[in-house]
Scaffold this motif. Structure first.
Motif, PDB file in Angstrom:
ATOM      1  N   VAL A 147      31.607 133.945  55.316  1.00 37.26           N
ATOM      2  CA  VAL A 147      32.604 134.526  55.866  1.00 37.26           C
ATOM      3  C   VAL A 147      32.743 135.914  55.616  1.00 37.26           C
ATOM      4  O   VAL A 147      32.779 136.120  54.160  1.00 37.26           O
ATOM      5  N   ARG A 148      32.416 137.042  56.505  1.00 40.14           N
ATOM      6  CA  ARG A 148      32.634 138.416  55.940  1.00 40.14           C
ATOM      7  C   ARG A 148      33.947 138.924  55.875  1.00 40.14           C
ATOM      8  O   ARG A 148      34.729 139.144  56.946  1.00 40.14           O
ATOM      9  N   TYR A 149      34.614 139.308  55.017  1.00 42.30           N
ATOM     10  CA  TYR A 149      35.851 139.699  54.833  1.00 42.30           C
ATOM     11  C   TYR A 149      35.921 141.108  54.258  1.00 42.30           C
ATOM     12  O   TYR A 149      37.161 141.714  54.166  1.00 42.30           O
ATOM     13  N   ALA A 150      34.846 141.982  53.794  1.00 41.34           N
ATOM     14  CA  ALA A 150      34.825 142.941  53.134  1.00 41.34           C
ATOM     15  C   ALA A 150      34.943 143.849  54.308  1.00 41.34           C
ATOM     16  O   ALA A 150      34.234 143.748  55.435  1.00 41.34           O
ATOM     17  N   ARG A 151      35.608 145.148  53.951  1.00 40.90           N
ATOM     18  CA  ARG A 151      35.484 146.220  55.088  1.00 40.90           C
ATOM     19  C   ARG A 151      33.985 146.909  55.173  1.00 40.90           C
ATOM     20  O   ARG A 151      33.620 147.159  54.095  1.00 40.90           O
ATOM     21  N   ARG A 152      33.672 146.764  56.403  1.00 44.53           N
ATOM     22  CA  ARG A 152      32.205 147.469  56.508  1.00 44.53           C
ATOM     23  C   ARG A 152      32.224 148.814  57.463  1.00 44.53           C
ATOM     24  O   ARG A 152      32.831 148.624  58.525  1.00 44.53           O
ATOM     25  N   ILE A 153      31.938 149.950  56.942  1.00 45.35           N
ATOM     26  CA  ILE A 153      32.253 151.098  57.764  1.00 45.35           C
ATOM     27  C   ILE A 153      30.527 151.292  58.160  1.00 45.35           C
ATOM     28  O   ILE A 153      29.646 151.471  57.392  1.00 45.35           O
ATOM     29  N   SER A 154      30.459 151.305  59.540  1.00 48.04           N
ATOM     30  CA  SER A 154      29.062 151.878  60.005  1.00 48.04           C
ATOM     31  C   SER A 154      28.701 153.159  59.841  1.00 48.04           C
ATOM     32  O   SER A 154      29.468 154.009  59.995  1.00 48.04           O
TER      33      SER A 154
END
Length: 106
Positions: free
Chosen positions: A29-36
């Protein structure tokens, strides 16, 4: 269940079917903030700035060359206009100061 018929006699006779994870497990599960990364990189901007303006620079250079070619003609016309206006001014000055003794129009 119908009595006296062959089949299951109890719920305990049912085969076990239990939901579980798929083989290999679930995806994490991706829970980290990902800034595109939206937009070009700094190198792409630099390359576009340096190389992408070649046609525009060619048009500007052509326009400047045309201006440099016509500049002597425009300068000659302006010089002719200036001399004409200056002679008119000197004539006006001579007319205004004609009664003043010792006044020389230069």
């Amino acid at each position: 269940m119908i009595r006296k018929k062959p089949g299951m006699a109890s719920v305990k006779d049912m085969p076990l079917l239990q939901d579980g994870p798929p083989p290999g497990g679930f995806l994490p599960v991706r829970y980290a903030r990902r800034i595109s990364n939206t937009g070009p990189s700094a190198m792409a901007i630099f390359r576009g700035f340096c190389l992408g303006d070649v046609p525009s620079r060619a048009l500007k250079e052509e326009k400047y060359a045309a201006r440099r070619a016509i500049l002597p003609i425009l300068q000659a016309e302006e010089d002719e206009r200036f001399v004409s206006e200056w002679n008119k001014y000197l004539d006006y000055e001579a007319d205004v100061m004609k009664d003043v003794p010792g006044w020389k129009v230069v």
